[in-house]
Motif scaffolding. Structure first.
Motif, PDB file in Angstrom:
ATOM      1  N   CYS A 179      33.850  26.774  37.855  1.00 11.73           N
ATOM      2  CA  CYS A 179      33.391  25.404  38.104  1.00 11.73           C
ATOM      3  C   CYS A 179      32.599  24.894  36.903  1.00 11.73           C
ATOM      4  CB  CYS A 179      32.553  25.322  39.374  1.00 11.73           C
ATOM      5  SG  CYS A 179      31.065  26.315  39.354  1.00 11.73           S
ATOM      6  N   ILE A 180      32.497  23.574  36.827  1.00 12.48           N
ATOM      7  CA  ILE A 180      31.672  22.898  35.830  1.00 12.48           C
ATOM      8  C   ILE A 180      30.659  22.079  36.611  1.00 12.48           C
ATOM      9  CG2 ILE A 180      31.622  21.216  33.956  1.00 12.48           C
ATOM     10  CD1 ILE A 180      34.534  21.995  33.363  1.00 12.48           C
ATOM     11  N   LEU A 181      29.373  22.257  36.286  1.00 17.70           N
ATOM     12  CA  LEU A 181      28.303  21.621  37.051  1.00 17.70           C
ATOM     13  C   LEU A 181      27.274  20.984  36.136  1.00 17.70           C
ATOM     14  CD1 LEU A 181      27.747  24.617  39.456  1.00 17.70           C
ATOM     15  CD2 LEU A 181      28.753  22.443  40.102  1.00 17.70           C
ATOM     16  N   SER A 182      26.541  20.027  36.674  1.00 19.77           N
ATOM     17  CA  SER A 182      25.405  19.415  35.986  1.00 19.77           C
ATOM     18  C   SER A 182      24.184  19.541  36.885  1.00 19.77           C
ATOM     19  CB  SER A 182      25.672  17.936  35.700  1.00 19.77           C
ATOM     20  OG  SER A 182      26.723  17.791  34.789  1.00 19.77           O
ATOM     21  N   PHE A 183      23.036  19.854  36.279  1.00 19.25           N
ATOM     22  CA  PHE A 183      21.786  20.005  37.010  1.00 19.25           C
ATOM     23  C   PHE A 183      20.698  19.201  36.323  1.00 19.25           C
ATOM     24  CE2 PHE A 183      24.089  23.886  37.963  1.00 19.25           C
ATOM     25  CZ  PHE A 183      23.861  24.050  39.323  1.00 19.25           C
ATOM     26  N   PRO A 184      19.772  18.620  37.105  1.00 22.75           N
ATOM     27  CA  PRO A 184      18.632  17.949  36.474  1.00 22.75           C
ATOM     28  C   PRO A 184      17.706  18.967  35.824  1.00 22.75           C
ATOM     29  CG  PRO A 184      18.375  17.965  38.851  1.00 22.75           C
ATOM     30  CD  PRO A 184      19.725  18.535  38.555  1.00 22.75           C
ATOM     31  N   VAL A 185      17.120  18.579  34.716  1.00 27.61           N
ATOM     32  CA  VAL A 185      16.136  19.419  34.038  1.00 27.61           C
ATOM     33  C   VAL A 185      14.794  19.149  34.708  1.00 27.61           C
ATOM     34  CG1 VAL A 185      14.967  19.883  31.850  1.00 27.61           C
ATOM     35  CG2 VAL A 185      17.420  19.385  31.881  1.00 27.61           C
ATOM     36  N   GLN A 186      14.094  20.211  35.093  1.00 26.17           N
ATOM     37  CA  GLN A 186      12.814  20.074  35.777  1.00 26.17           C
ATOM     38  C   GLN A 186      11.690  20.588  34.899  1.00 26.17           C
ATOM     39  OE1 GLN A 186      13.757  22.447  39.259  1.00 26.17           O
ATOM     40  NE2 GLN A 186      13.973  20.576  40.459  1.00 26.17           N
ATOM     41  N   LYS A 187      10.525  20.002  35.089  1.00 21.08           N
ATOM     42  CA  LYS A 187       9.315  20.486  34.431  1.00 21.08           C
ATOM     43  C   LYS A 187       8.243  20.510  35.508  1.00 21.08           C
ATOM     44  CE  LYS A 187       6.679  20.015  30.221  1.00 21.08           C
ATOM     45  NZ  LYS A 187       6.530  19.249  28.980  1.00 21.08           N
ATOM     46  N   GLY A 188       7.870  21.704  35.930  1.00 18.75           N
ATOM     47  CA  GLY A 188       6.963  21.816  37.064  1.00 18.75           C
ATOM     48  C   GLY A 188       7.697  21.479  38.349  1.00 18.75           C
ATOM     49  N   CYS A 189       7.056  20.727  39.225  1.00 14.35           N
ATOM     50  CA  CYS A 189       7.624  20.395  40.528  1.00 14.35           C
ATOM     51  C   CYS A 189       8.504  19.151  40.500  1.00 14.35           C
ATOM     52  CB  CYS A 189       6.510  20.167  41.548  1.00 14.35           C
ATOM     53  SG  CYS A 189       5.465  21.595  41.766  1.00 14.35           S
ATOM     54  N   VAL A 190       8.505  18.425  39.413  1.00 14.71           N
ATOM     55  CA  VAL A 190       9.223  17.158  39.381  1.00 14.71           C
ATOM     56  C   VAL A 190      10.393  17.230  38.412  1.00 14.71           C
ATOM     57  CG1 VAL A 190       7.184  15.809  39.955  1.00 14.71           C
ATOM     58  CG2 VAL A 190       7.719  16.229  37.574  1.00 14.71           C
ATOM     59  N   ASN A 191      11.357  16.346  38.632  1.00 12.87           N
ATOM     60  CA  ASN A 191      12.462  16.252  37.692  1.00 12.87           C
ATOM     61  C   ASN A 191      11.947  15.663  36.393  1.00 12.87           C
ATOM     62  OD1 ASN A 191      14.257  17.253  39.523  1.00 12.87           O
ATOM     63  ND2 ASN A 191      15.220  15.305  39.975  1.00 12.87           N
ATOM     64  N   SER A 192      12.277  16.306  35.321  1.00 11.08           N
ATOM     65  CA  SER A 192      11.932  15.797  34.000  1.00 11.08           C
ATOM     66  C   SER A 192      13.060  14.852  33.609  1.00 11.08           C
ATOM     67  CB  SER A 192      11.819  16.976  33.042  1.00 11.08           C
ATOM     68  OG  SER A 192      11.432  16.556  31.781  1.00 11.08           O
ATOM     69  N   GLN A 193      13.102  14.519  32.380  1.00  9.92           N
ATOM     70  CA  GLN A 193      14.176  13.668  31.895  1.00  9.92           C
ATOM     71  C   GLN A 193      15.309  14.563  31.435  1.00  9.92           C
ATOM     72  OE1 GLN A 193      12.827  10.760  29.093  1.00  9.92           O
ATOM     73  NE2 GLN A 193      14.855  10.510  28.217  1.00  9.92           N
ATOM     74  N   GLY A 194      16.520  14.255  31.851  1.00  9.59           N
ATOM     75  CA  GLY A 194      17.682  14.956  31.320  1.00  9.59           C
ATOM     76  C   GLY A 194      18.479  15.739  32.335  1.00  9.59           C
ATOM     77  N   VAL A 195      19.653  16.142  31.864  1.00 10.33           N
ATOM     78  CA  VAL A 195      20.615  16.883  32.672  1.00 10.33           C
ATOM     79  C   VAL A 195      21.197  17.979  31.799  1.00 10.33           C
ATOM     80  CG1 VAL A 195      22.793  16.699  33.940  1.00 10.33           C
ATOM     81  CG2 VAL A 195      21.212  14.781  33.934  1.00 10.33           C
ATOM     82  N   ILE A 196      21.454  19.141  32.398  1.00 11.17           N
ATOM     83  CA  ILE A 196      22.104  20.230  31.671  1.00 11.17           C
ATOM     84  C   ILE A 196      23.475  20.476  32.290  1.00 11.17           C
ATOM     85  CG2 ILE A 196      21.008  22.036  33.051  1.00 11.17           C
ATOM     86  CD1 ILE A 196      20.895  23.655  30.359  1.00 11.17           C
ATOM     87  N   ARG A 197      24.490  20.639  31.423  1.00 11.09           N
ATOM     88  CA  ARG A 197      25.863  20.897  31.883  1.00 11.09           C
ATOM     89  C   ARG A 197      26.229  22.338  31.564  1.00 11.09           C
ATOM     90  NH1 ARG A 197      30.549  17.348  30.350  1.00 11.09           N
ATOM     91  NH2 ARG A 197      31.360  18.682  31.944  1.00 11.09           N
ATOM     92  N   LEU A 198      26.879  22.974  32.536  1.00 13.80           N
ATOM     93  CA  LEU A 198      27.322  24.351  32.341  1.00 13.80           C
ATOM     94  C   LEU A 198      28.627  24.573  33.074  1.00 13.80           C
ATOM     95  CD1 LEU A 198      26.669  26.252  35.130  1.00 13.80           C
ATOM     96  CD2 LEU A 198      24.376  25.645  34.407  1.00 13.80           C
ATOM     97  N   SER A 199      29.322  25.602  32.660  1.00 17.93           N
ATOM     98  CA  SER A 199      30.492  26.060  33.405  1.00 17.93           C
ATOM     99  C   SER A 199      30.270  27.531  33.710  1.00 17.93           C
ATOM    100  CB  SER A 199      31.785  25.842  32.615  1.00 17.93           C
ATOM    101  OG  SER A 199      31.843  26.696  31.502  1.00 17.93           O
ATOM    102  N   CYS A 200      30.825  27.966  34.822  1.00 20.77           N
ATOM    103  CA  CYS A 200      30.694  29.378  35.164  1.00 20.77           C
ATOM    104  C   CYS A 200      31.993  29.879  35.774  1.00 20.77           C
ATOM    105  CB  CYS A 200      29.507  29.622  36.092  1.00 20.77           C
ATOM    106  SG  CYS A 200      29.620  28.825  37.685  1.00 20.77           S
ATOM    107  N   ARG A 201      32.163  31.191  35.679  1.00 17.66           N
ATOM    108  CA  ARG A 201      33.364  31.819  36.218  1.00 17.66           C
ATOM    109  C   ARG A 201      32.993  33.177  36.789  1.00 17.66           C
ATOM    110  NH1 ARG A 201      38.287  34.340  33.225  1.00 17.66           N
ATOM    111  NH2 ARG A 201      36.739  34.443  31.594  1.00 17.66           N
ATOM    112  N   PHE A 202      33.425  33.417  38.010  1.00 22.39           N
ATOM    113  CA  PHE A 202      33.208  34.694  38.678  1.00 22.39           C
ATOM    114  C   PHE A 202      34.528  35.446  38.710  1.00 22.39           C
ATOM    115  CE2 PHE A 202      29.847  32.048  40.304  1.00 22.39           C
ATOM    116  CZ  PHE A 202      28.772  32.896  40.417  1.00 22.39           C
TER     117      PHE A 202
END
Length: 168
Positions: free
Chosen positions: A112-135
């Motif tokens: 799969c290919i996914l995007s996640f919000p970048v967090q700093k502490g308890c809140v969402n920071s600015q930005g998104v990280i994209r990754l792909s993974c394979r099992f």
């Protein structure tokens, strides 16, 4: 021991918060699975051109125990840093249970290919990280055979990128 191959590719990040007052952002990521074992942590190369939109396309390979995808307590953690001469600056991170990644990827053939919000502490920071993974498929490994195989392989081919992580 029941295990699986797991590959994760850090593709890119978008719209990260600029943590530099002077100079360019040079961003790298540290990836860990499980309890934060320093031996299992891997690091991407530093992106020197994308600044707040770095691109790595960096693949890491692991062999994980089957139990790591059966419970919500094993986390994939990706921490982003800005490289600086006076000490690297923390940008933010993302974390998600390995079980959720597996459950999302399984109906898609294990990838799969996914995007996640970048967090700093308890809140969402600015930005998104994209990754792909394979099992990979589940396999049963004899621990002694695995140790002998890894030792023999490293003598022939040198150190490998595969890290075996055992968890409960």
């Amino acid at each position: 021991m029941e295990c699986r191959k797991f590959e994760i590719t850090l593709v890119s990040a978008l719209d990260l918060k600029n943590v530099r007052r002077l100079g360019k952002m040079k961003v790298y990521a540290r990836v860990s699975i499980g309890s934060g074992n320093p031996e299992a942590e891997k690091r991407t190369q530093t992106d020197r051109h994308g600044e707040t939109n770095p691109a790595w396309n960096f693949t890491m390979k692991y062999t994980i125990s089957e139990s790591m995808i059966q419970h919500y307590n094993t986390m994939l953690v990706i921490k982003l840093y800005c490289k600086r001469k006076l000490g690297d600056r923390y940008i933010g991170e993302m974390h998600t249970p390995m079980k959720e990644l597996f459950e999302f990827a399984k109906p898609l053939g294990g990838s799969c290919i996914l995007s996640f919000p970048v967090q700093k502490g308890c809140v969402n920071s600015q930005g998104v990280i994209r990754l792909s993974c394979r099992f990979g498929e589940k396999v049963i490994l004899d621990e002694l055979l695995l140790a002998e195989s890894l030792a023999a392989d490293s003598e022939v081919h040198g150190p490998r990128e595969v890290i075996l992580i055992c968890g409960n």
